[in-house]
Design a protein around this motif. Structure first.
Motif, PDB file in Angstrom:
ATOM      1  N   SER A 110      -3.705   3.575  -5.080  1.00  0.00           N
ATOM      2  CA  SER A 110      -4.483   4.528  -4.281  1.00  0.00           C
ATOM      3  C   SER A 110      -3.998   5.969  -4.430  1.00  0.00           C
ATOM      4  O   SER A 110      -4.754   6.899  -4.231  1.00  0.00           O
ATOM      5  CB  SER A 110      -4.464   4.118  -2.811  1.00  0.00           C
ATOM      6  N   MET A 111      -2.721   6.164  -4.783  1.00  0.00           N
ATOM      7  CA  MET A 111      -2.205   7.524  -4.882  1.00  0.00           C
ATOM      8  C   MET A 111      -2.159   8.026  -6.327  1.00  0.00           C
ATOM      9  O   MET A 111      -1.679   9.125  -6.568  1.00  0.00           O
ATOM     10  CB  MET A 111      -0.777   7.600  -4.334  1.00  0.00           C
ATOM     11  N   LEU A 112      -2.574   7.211  -7.277  1.00  0.00           N
ATOM     12  CA  LEU A 112      -2.493   7.652  -8.673  1.00  0.00           C
ATOM     13  C   LEU A 112      -3.683   8.535  -9.016  1.00  0.00           C
ATOM     14  O   LEU A 112      -4.788   8.320  -8.512  1.00  0.00           O
ATOM     15  CB  LEU A 112      -2.477   6.439  -9.614  1.00  0.00           C
ATOM     16  N   ASP A 113      -3.466   9.512  -9.898  1.00  0.00           N
ATOM     17  CA  ASP A 113      -4.597  10.313 -10.341  1.00  0.00           C
ATOM     18  C   ASP A 113      -5.401   9.475 -11.341  1.00  0.00           C
ATOM     19  O   ASP A 113      -4.933   8.447 -11.822  1.00  0.00           O
ATOM     20  CB  ASP A 113      -4.127  11.654 -10.904  1.00  0.00           C
ATOM     21  N   PRO A 114      -6.646   9.905 -11.657  1.00  0.00           N
ATOM     22  CA  PRO A 114      -7.510   9.057 -12.479  1.00  0.00           C
ATOM     23  C   PRO A 114      -6.880   8.639 -13.818  1.00  0.00           C
ATOM     24  O   PRO A 114      -6.991   7.486 -14.210  1.00  0.00           O
ATOM     25  CB  PRO A 114      -8.751   9.921 -12.713  1.00  0.00           C
ATOM     26  N   GLU A 115      -6.187   9.562 -14.480  1.00  0.00           N
ATOM     27  CA  GLU A 115      -5.586   9.192 -15.771  1.00  0.00           C
ATOM     28  C   GLU A 115      -4.462   8.184 -15.575  1.00  0.00           C
ATOM     29  O   GLU A 115      -4.321   7.236 -16.333  1.00  0.00           O
ATOM     30  CB  GLU A 115      -5.040  10.442 -16.473  1.00  0.00           C
ATOM     31  N   GLN A 147       0.829  -1.211   0.000  1.00  0.00           N
ATOM     32  CA  GLN A 147       0.000   0.000   0.000  1.00  0.00           C
ATOM     33  C   GLN A 147       0.857   1.251   0.000  1.00  0.00           C
ATOM     34  O   GLN A 147       0.589   2.200  -0.702  1.00  0.00           O
ATOM     35  CB  GLN A 147      -0.845   0.030   1.274  1.00  0.00           C
ATOM     36  N   GLN A 203       4.460   5.565  -5.939  1.00  0.00           N
ATOM     37  CA  GLN A 203       3.662   4.358  -6.092  1.00  0.00           C
ATOM     38  C   GLN A 203       3.975   3.679  -7.433  1.00  0.00           C
ATOM     39  O   GLN A 203       4.082   2.460  -7.517  1.00  0.00           O
ATOM     40  CB  GLN A 203       2.183   4.720  -6.010  1.00  0.00           C
ATOM     41  N   ARG A 204       4.155   4.494  -8.477  1.00  0.00           N
ATOM     42  CA  ARG A 204       4.522   3.916  -9.774  1.00  0.00           C
ATOM     43  C   ARG A 204       5.899   3.267  -9.705  1.00  0.00           C
ATOM     44  O   ARG A 204       6.149   2.261 -10.343  1.00  0.00           O
ATOM     45  CB  ARG A 204       4.552   5.006 -10.842  1.00  0.00           C
ATOM     46  N   ARG A 231      -4.179   6.081 -13.144  1.00  0.00           N
ATOM     47  CA  ARG A 231      -4.766   4.797 -12.763  1.00  0.00           C
ATOM     48  C   ARG A 231      -5.299   4.072 -14.000  1.00  0.00           C
ATOM     49  O   ARG A 231      -5.069   2.885 -14.190  1.00  0.00           O
ATOM     50  CB  ARG A 231      -5.907   5.025 -11.766  1.00  0.00           C
ATOM     51  N   GLU A 237      -3.790  -2.344  -2.792  1.00  0.00           N
ATOM     52  CA  GLU A 237      -4.204  -0.928  -2.898  1.00  0.00           C
ATOM     53  C   GLU A 237      -3.104  -0.121  -3.593  1.00  0.00           C
ATOM     54  O   GLU A 237      -2.830   1.011  -3.183  1.00  0.00           O
ATOM     55  CB  GLU A 237      -4.469  -0.321  -1.511  1.00  0.00           C
ATOM     56  N   SER A 292       6.714  12.498  -6.023  1.00  0.00           N
ATOM     57  CA  SER A 292       5.439  12.700  -5.323  1.00  0.00           C
ATOM     58  C   SER A 292       4.899  11.333  -4.896  1.00  0.00           C
ATOM     59  O   SER A 292       5.414  10.289  -5.320  1.00  0.00           O
ATOM     60  CB  SER A 292       4.444  13.372  -6.257  1.00  0.00           C
ATOM     61  N   GLY A 293       3.840  11.346  -4.078  1.00  0.00           N
ATOM     62  CA  GLY A 293       3.237  10.090  -3.603  1.00  0.00           C
ATOM     63  C   GLY A 293       2.849   9.171  -4.763  1.00  0.00           C
ATOM     64  O   GLY A 293       3.152   7.988  -4.759  1.00  0.00           O
ATOM     65  N   GLY A 294       2.183   9.728  -5.768  1.00  0.00           N
ATOM     66  CA  GLY A 294       1.731   8.916  -6.902  1.00  0.00           C
ATOM     67  C   GLY A 294       2.898   8.379  -7.717  1.00  0.00           C
ATOM     68  O   GLY A 294       2.884   7.238  -8.175  1.00  0.00           O
ATOM     69  N   GLN A 295       3.939   9.224  -7.885  1.00  0.00           N
ATOM     70  CA  GLN A 295       5.115   8.766  -8.639  1.00  0.00           C
ATOM     71  C   GLN A 295       5.850   7.663  -7.880  1.00  0.00           C
ATOM     72  O   GLN A 295       6.329   6.700  -8.467  1.00  0.00           O
ATOM     73  CB  GLN A 295       6.056   9.944  -8.909  1.00  0.00           C
TER      74      GLN A 295
END
Lengths: 257, 273
Positions: free
Chosen positions: B171-176, B90, B149-150, B178, B168, B144-147
């Motif tokens: 969970s931190m990715l933006d809609p695009e 996560q 996660q990637r 994801r 999960e 960043s959090g989303g990066q």
């Protein structure tokens, strides 16, 4: 970027991955100091007057993206008690303070003696919130508070943010979820590559984004549906309220007869 | 003839030390090769614990778990299992080990003692799959959090696992981000990778072909995702996506007909006023 956040309002900061949301949030309690410009909290410029950082961080509580990053105590009770204990709160007063914070955060009282690392993700989120609420902050900044929470957890968290706002706290949530931001906030700030592109009430922000799409932010289904209705000449504000959409369609049907 | 399951659990129970009740309780579950299964349930239902058992990070207190034919509790098994079964946590900070993005992605393949060319090829592919190629020389912890996660996902993909466990992990990715990641997962699954995805998001579950629902440590429903979305999901108190709320309301008032595709465009296209 220039933004004002009032007490008693719920503001969402939204943007794509890497847009600067968390960086901005960390300026609000002086975890980061801006390289230029200023951040003022209740009249004190934190960039100039950094003497009372402790007081500032008590005033502006920050809950990080992943709450377990904040844990260090052996029990949930000790975790929540840490900050008030540091200011000399003891005995019955400390217990009352911890219990009140746990209650506000919706934490299950039977978990208080458990290790904070041994509870589920949703309960960890509540522990982190309770340990910030125990400082009785005037402003609460939550970084991606709903990430990893289930439907029930998300509903409870939104209710909690709304309750805290109604009690007079200024609540700021950082989120990549435009749908939740438009549906649950008083004002929404949209960031793109570190710049604030629009700041205003949800419908105003949705109108702006409809004309000026931002990379990584997808317009939620309700607003996309309304945009489709407008193309058919049915005019309706870009609302997150399903009953307004249905009422408008009912009205159109009555007119057609 | 059906192929042997890649993960097979019988009576699997796991209790955390000091916990009043087991986190996972008497679970029987088979995941076949090439399946895409979503593991869903409320916080604390045991999903993440089950994922850790699949990767031999936790050993069942009772019952047996076979992964790729090996008893996960046998000596030496966990190391072998983790070569084939990658888990993305996560929280990406739990997983990032190197300070530079491409070095972090190379960490797994280097430990598999692959050739330098093979490591480079795998790193390139994993970065491309996760949209991180342009960040390859950046500091891992400056992302960043989303990066991040990637990056955690890229590290797992570089192991070229037969089974990918995602806890999960979007969970931190933006809609695009994801959406594009889920499309790529679809490609990997089409090439034979088995996916077990722990998630709360109903818009992610639609990509899986099988849904396993957990409640208080037990598997309480297991079936095709088409049956799940045929109404089953409403029983389990999951968040209803806005599209489905709109669909339900418009249908109830006769603005659309039964059978309309429950997407915004589908509903606009068949709107009768």
């Amino acid at each position: 970027m220039s933004v004002t956040i009032e007490r008693g309002e719920l503001v969402s900061i939204v943007g794509h991955t890497g847009s600067g949301k968390s960086t901005l949030a960390q300026h609000l309690n002086a975890l980061l100091i801006p390289q230029s410009g200023s951040v003022t909290v209740d009249g004190t410029d934190v960039t100039k007057d950094a003497k009372d950082l402790r007081g500032l961080r008590r005033k502006v509580g920050l809950v990080f993206q992943y709450p377990e990053q904040q844990f260090f105590a052996d029990t949930i009770r000790d975790e929540i008690a840490f900050a008030p204990q540091n200011w000399g709160v003891r005995g019955r007063d400390l217990d009352d303070c911890v219990d009140a914070a746990a209650r506000s955060a919706g934490l299950d009282p039977s978990l208080m003696e458990m290790n904070p690392f041994a509870v589920s993700g949703g309960q960890k989120r509540r522990v982190a919130l309770a340990s910030v609420l125990s400082m009785k902050p005037d402003y609460l900044v939550l970084d991606e508070p709903t990430a990893g929470l289930d439907a029930q957890g998300i509903r409870e968290l939104i209710r909690l943010m709304t309750e805290l706002r109604a009690k007079g706290l200024g609540v700021v949530q950082v989120t990549h979820d435009l749908e939740s931001a438009l549906a649950n906030s008083g004002r929404v700030l949209v960031l793109e590559n570190g710049l604030g592109v629009v700041y205003g009430e949800p419908e105003q922000v949705a109108e702006h984004l409809l004309l000026n799409p931002v990379e990584g932010l997808v317009m939620p289904p309700f607003q996309r549906f309304i945009a489709g209705l407008r193309e058919r000449g049915i005019d309706l504000p870009l609302t997150s309220d399903i009953s307004s959409i249905i009422d408008k369609l009912e009205e159109m049907r009555r007119c057609a007869f | 003839m059906s192929l042997a399951p890649v993960i097979s659990m019988r009576g699997v129970t796991y209790s955390y030390p000091g916990a009043a009740s087991p986190a996972v309780n008497e679970v029987d579950l088979d995941i076949g090769p090439g399946e895409w299964a979503a593991l869903v349930g409320a916080n604390g239902s045991g999903k993440s614990t089950l994922a850790k058992i699949c990767n031999a990070l936790l050993t069942p207190t009772r019952g047996v778990c076979f992964v790729m034919g090996a008893d996960a509790a046998a000596p030496g098994s966990p190391e072998e299992i983790r070569k084939n079964v990658a888990l993305v946590f996560q929280n990406p900070d739990d997983q990032i080990v190197a300070s530079i993005v491409e070095e972090d992605v190379a960490f797994g393949p280097e430990n598999l003692r692959l050739s330098r060319d093979e490591i480079r090829a795998r790193v390139d592919r994993a970065l491309e799959l996760t949209g991180l190629s342009r960040y390859r020389l950046r500091g891992s912890f400056s992302l960043s959090g989303g990066q991040k996660q990637r990056l955690a996902l890229a590290g797992a993909l570089a192991l070229d696992p037969a089974v990918l466990l995602l806890d999960e992990s979007t969970s931190m990715l933006d809609p695009e981000g994801r959406e594009s990641f889920l499309r790529r997962l679809g490609d990997l699954n089409a090439c034979g990778m088995t996916l077990l995805q722990v998630t709360h998001r109903m818009d992610e579950v639609v990509h899986a072909r099988r849904v396993v629902v957990m409640e208080r440590g037990r598997v309480v429903w297991d079936g095709a995702s088409s049956d799940f979305f045929g109404g089953e999901y409403l029983r389990w108190n999951f968040a209803e996506p806005q599209e489905l709320i709109l669909y339900r309301e418009l249908l109830a008032r006769g603005f659309i007909r039964q059978g309309t595709v429950p997407t915004v465009l589908g509903m606009l296209g068949s709107l009768c006023l």
